[in-house]
Design an enzyme around this catalytic site. Structure first.
Site, PDB file in Angstrom:
ATOM      1  N   LYS A  26       0.835  -1.209   0.000  1.00 46.89           N
ATOM      2  CA  LYS A  26       0.000   0.000   0.000  1.00 46.89           C
ATOM      3  C   LYS A  26       0.870   1.260   0.000  1.00 46.89           C
ATOM      4  O   LYS A  26       0.466   2.295  -0.505  1.00 46.89           O
ATOM      5  CB  LYS A  26      -0.907  -0.025   1.238  1.00 46.89           C
ATOM      6  CG  LYS A  26      -1.716   1.202   1.430  1.00 46.89           C
ATOM      7  CD  LYS A  26      -1.963   1.452   2.896  1.00 46.89           C
ATOM      8  CE  LYS A  26      -2.109   2.917   3.183  1.00 46.89           C
ATOM      9  NZ  LYS A  26      -0.944   3.569   3.752  1.00 46.89           N
ATOM     10  N   ARG A  98      -3.496  11.303   1.201  1.00 45.08           N
ATOM     11  CA  ARG A  98      -2.429  12.300   1.173  1.00 45.08           C
ATOM     12  C   ARG A  98      -1.621  12.196  -0.120  1.00 45.08           C
ATOM     13  O   ARG A  98      -0.663  12.932  -0.320  1.00 45.08           O
ATOM     14  CB  ARG A  98      -1.502  12.081   2.372  1.00 45.08           C
ATOM     15  CG  ARG A  98      -2.126  12.535   3.687  1.00 45.08           C
ATOM     16  CD  ARG A  98      -1.303  12.064   4.856  1.00 45.08           C
ATOM     17  NE  ARG A  98       0.083  12.486   4.779  1.00 45.08           N
ATOM     18  CZ  ARG A  98       0.532  13.665   5.156  1.00 45.08           C
ATOM     19  NH1 ARG A  98      -0.295  14.547   5.630  1.00 45.08           N
ATOM     20  NH2 ARG A  98       1.818  13.949   5.064  1.00 45.08           N
ATOM     21  N   CYS A 122      -4.203   9.202   7.640  1.00 47.07           N
ATOM     22  CA  CYS A 122      -4.484   8.774   9.004  1.00 47.07           C
ATOM     23  C   CYS A 122      -4.204   9.895   9.989  1.00 47.07           C
ATOM     24  O   CYS A 122      -3.272  10.662   9.810  1.00 47.07           O
ATOM     25  CB  CYS A 122      -3.618   7.572   9.350  1.00 47.07           C
ATOM     26  SG  CYS A 122      -4.238   6.061   8.639  1.00 47.07           S
ATOM     27  N   VAL A 341       8.990   8.029  15.283  1.00 46.38           N
ATOM     28  CA  VAL A 341       8.656   8.554  13.942  1.00 46.38           C
ATOM     29  C   VAL A 341       7.449   9.490  13.996  1.00 46.38           C
ATOM     30  O   VAL A 341       7.453  10.565  13.398  1.00 46.38           O
ATOM     31  CB  VAL A 341       8.426   7.396  12.940  1.00 46.38           C
ATOM     32  CG1 VAL A 341       8.039   7.942  11.568  1.00 46.38           C
ATOM     33  CG2 VAL A 341       9.683   6.532  12.827  1.00 46.38           C
TER      34      VAL A 341
HETATM   35  C1  UD1 Z   1       4.721   7.062   5.051  1.00 48.63           C
HETATM   36  C2  UD1 Z   1       3.798   5.867   5.102  1.00 48.63           C
HETATM   37  C3  UD1 Z   1       3.389   5.548   6.534  1.00 48.63           C
HETATM   38  C4  UD1 Z   1       4.609   5.361   7.407  1.00 48.63           C
HETATM   39  C5  UD1 Z   1       5.545   6.558   7.267  1.00 48.63           C
HETATM   40  C6  UD1 Z   1       6.866   6.343   8.004  1.00 48.63           C
HETATM   41  C7  UD1 Z   1       2.649   5.979   3.001  1.00 48.63           C
HETATM   42  C8  UD1 Z   1       1.361   6.183   2.278  1.00 48.63           C
HETATM   43  N1  UD1 Z   1       2.615   6.168   4.323  1.00 48.63           N
HETATM   44  O1  UD1 Z   1       3.981   8.199   5.512  1.00 48.63           O
HETATM   45  O2  UD1 Z   1       2.628   4.330   6.520  1.00 48.63           O
HETATM   46  O3  UD1 Z   1       4.206   5.259   8.741  1.00 48.63           O
HETATM   47  O4  UD1 Z   1       5.861   6.795   5.887  1.00 48.63           O
HETATM   48  O5  UD1 Z   1       7.491   5.199   7.554  1.00 48.63           O
HETATM   49  O6  UD1 Z   1       3.660   5.631   2.410  1.00 48.63           O
HETATM   50  N2  UD1 Z   1       7.169  15.176   8.513  1.00 48.63           N
HETATM   51  C9  UD1 Z   1       7.313  16.532   8.667  1.00 48.63           C
HETATM   52  N3  UD1 Z   1       7.157  17.318   7.564  1.00 48.63           N
HETATM   53  C10 UD1 Z   1       6.870  16.816   6.327  1.00 48.63           C
HETATM   54  C11 UD1 Z   1       6.738  15.421   6.181  1.00 48.63           C
HETATM   55  C12 UD1 Z   1       6.897  14.616   7.296  1.00 48.63           C
HETATM   56  O7  UD1 Z   1       7.563  17.030   9.768  1.00 48.63           O
HETATM   57  O8  UD1 Z   1       6.746  17.596   5.364  1.00 48.63           O
HETATM   58  C13 UD1 Z   1       7.295  14.300   9.701  1.00 48.63           C
HETATM   59  C14 UD1 Z   1       5.967  13.611  10.021  1.00 48.63           C
HETATM   60  O9  UD1 Z   1       5.137  14.424  10.786  1.00 48.63           O
HETATM   61  C15 UD1 Z   1       6.431  12.384  10.759  1.00 48.63           C
HETATM   62  C16 UD1 Z   1       7.761  12.049  10.078  1.00 48.63           C
HETATM   63  O10 UD1 Z   1       8.170  13.245   9.404  1.00 48.63           O
HETATM   64  O11 UD1 Z   1       6.678  12.695  12.117  1.00 48.63           O
HETATM   65  C17 UD1 Z   1       7.692  10.920   9.114  1.00 48.63           C
HETATM   66  O12 UD1 Z   1       6.752  11.186   8.116  1.00 48.63           O
HETATM   67  P1  UD1 Z   1       6.901  10.583   6.657  1.00 48.63           P
HETATM   68  O13 UD1 Z   1       8.056   9.667   6.626  1.00 48.63           O
HETATM   69  O14 UD1 Z   1       6.887  11.705   5.678  1.00 48.63           O
HETATM   70  O15 UD1 Z   1       5.572   9.736   6.511  1.00 48.63           O
HETATM   71  P2  UD1 Z   1       4.575   9.667   5.293  1.00 48.63           P
HETATM   72  O16 UD1 Z   1       5.302   9.697   3.997  1.00 48.63           O
HETATM   73  O17 UD1 Z   1       3.439  10.613   5.498  1.00 48.63           O
END
Ligand code: UD1
Length: 446
Positions: A26, A98, A122, A341
């Site tokens: 996914k 997203r 989520c 994370v």
């Molecule tokens: C993706 C996965 C999710 C997984 C996560 C971490 C998908 C659809 N979802 O989510 O299942 O749990 O990776 O492995 O692939 N952050 C910021 N600013 C940003 C982006 C992220 O501060 O612009 C922070 C987030 O709040 C979080 C951390 O970085 O604390 C990790 O987020 P990220 O790795 O980007 O997760 P997703 O890509 O949203």
């Protein structure tokens, strides 16, 4: 896909035993679908699961003029007529996904502009998109925020640059990859995420003609090219779903073979699974059969407490945490979980406590290194005291992984539980009710 029931009555106490098939990840498939927008010929993606997120992205691609067809796990995407964006309709079709934010780079390359509706996903922490927008700006994009979403354009086109992420975000790394492959010049991304799903996306982009080098120190170098073709790719298996079934086997004292599961992307999980006392056997397909991993609870069902810390790959993936916590409620002694994370991914433990679990959450960084959430008032560490006899309860599903964890808890519990809000589980778990049935779970759709 058709969602049949929103609520479920689960009669717990039966060990889950049997075989389930897990298909493409996914966390890869929707991104691969976005990559299809970058090609000048059609793309084919195989091993595609029937989950809501795939429907949502199919809808978005169609709105952008991509011809999408799907038969039995094979998705073909023809980007030949990508010539307009429909902001108003995008709002409706994006739903809680997203993924639209990842369409920025491809849309800017194809149309010179992108519209990104307000994002969902989520509800685990704030889930900001600042890294995404900073990266796009650094590559020459201009971002305008309006009430309905973000309007982005790049009058001079996107160009390569040096970008350093303050945290190895999965989404931001994908953003840079999808934007830089067709940008002018070279992009160097530092502190990149290197999750298996990202490596698979890089393989897809390479098949399309991209030039991407992954260095050992989280540095990724992308040399922009002037055009990309379509791809034909078999999506890697969902290691997060596979681990969820493994935890279900542990928590219910069962024995589940996950067909499709592969060892390498699950190395870190398998180490912890073994420490907890779980047993597994890998079938790497060498004998001509399908790859699979069999997970089972040891004879007598005694599990060991562990201390774990979630982290970016190659660490213990945060999406493995929630199902594992359910299994840890059955382990002897005190387990510690430090979530590094997401700041807010332990809220689901409250519901487990109403079912009889003993879990306390703390603001301190427990059991390992200090993380960026320490001293910031986030309850991001948990101490789980077990074993605890779980009993049935009425539960409202909070998010995808939390929801599946409630399901596991209900299956492990004595008595009957009622779960509401199954839609969230359908976002990422293909056919999970049929799979539960084949594992002898007792439930009733309401
Ligand atoms: C993706 C996965 C999710 C997984 C996560 C971490 C998908 C659809 N979802 O989510 O299942 O749990 O990776 O492995 O692939 N952050 C910021 N600013 C940003 C982006 C992220 O501060 O612009 C922070 C987030 O709040 C979080 C951390 O970085 O604390 C990790 O987020 P990220 O790795 O980007 O997760 P997703 O890509 O949203």
């Amino acid at each position: 896909m058709t969602i049949s029931a929103s609520s479920l009555r689960v009669i717990g106490g039966t060990p889950l035993t049997g075989e389930v098939v897990v298909r493409g990840a996914k966390n890869l498939v929707p991104k691969a679908m976005v990559a299809a927008l970058l090609g000048n010929t059609p793309s084919t993606l195989r091993n595609v699961p029937n989950v809501v997120d795939v429907d949502v992205v199919s809808g978005l691609l169609k709105l952008h003029g991509v011809g999408v067809e799907r038969t039995d796990g094979v998705l073909t995407m023809d980007p030949g007529r990508v010539d307009h964006a429909e902001p108003a309709e995008l709002n409706v079709h994006a739903g809680s996904s997203r993924i639209p934010i990842l369409m920025c780079g491809p849309l800017i390359h194809r149309l010179g502009r992108a519209f990104i509706p307000d994002l969902g996903g989520c509800k685990i922490g704030d889930r900001p998109i600042d890294f995404h927008l900073d990266a796009l700006r650094q590559m020459g994009a201009k971002v305008r925020k309006e009430n309905d979403g973000l309007y982005i354009d790049a009058p001079g086109g996107l160009r390569g640059t040096q970008i350093e992420l303050s945290f190895p975000s999965v989404g931001a790394t994908e953003q840079v990859l999808l934007s830089a492959v067709l940008a002018t010049g070279t992009t160097e991304l530092r502190n990149a995420a290197v999750e298996p799903e990202i490596m698979d996306l890089i393989c897809i982009l390479q098949k399309m003609g991209a030039q991407i080098t992954v260095h050992s120190n989280r540095v990724v170098r992308i040399e922009g090219v002037s055009e990309l073709t379509g791809f034909d790719h078999w999506a890697l298996t969902d290691r997060l779903e596979a681990a969820s079934w493994a935890c279900a086997a542990l928590a219910t004292k069962g024995d589940i073979t996950v067909v499709g599961a592969e060892q390498e992307p699950m190395l870190t999980f398998l180490n912890v699974f073994r420490q907890v006392g779980g047993q597994f056997e890998v079938n790497d397909g060498g004998n001509g059969s399908a790859k699979s991993i069999r997970f089972w609870c040891p004879e007598g069902g005694q599990l060991n407490a562990v201390a774990i810390e979630t982290n970016v790959a190659p660490g213990f993936q945060t999406d493995w945490q929630q199902p594992l916590v359910v299994a840890l409620t059955q382990a002897e002694g005190l387990s510690i979980v430090h979530e590094t994370v997401y700041e807010n991914r332990l809220g689901f433990t409250q519901a487990l406590n109403t079912m009889g679990a003993h879990i306390q959450v703390y603001r301190e960084c427990l059991g390992g290194s200090t993380c960026r959430f320490g001293q910031r008032n986030f309850s991001h560490s948990a101490v789980i005291s077990g074993p605890a006899q779980l009993h049935g309860a009425e539960l409202a599903i909070p998010d995808l992984r939390g929801g599946f964890s409630y399901l596991i808890a209900a299956l492990a519990a004595d008595g009957t539980s009622t779960l509401h809000g199954l839609e969230l589980i359908y976002r990422g778990y293909e056919n999970f009710l049929a799979k539960l049935s084949s594992l002898n779970a007792k439930y009733e759709e309401l």
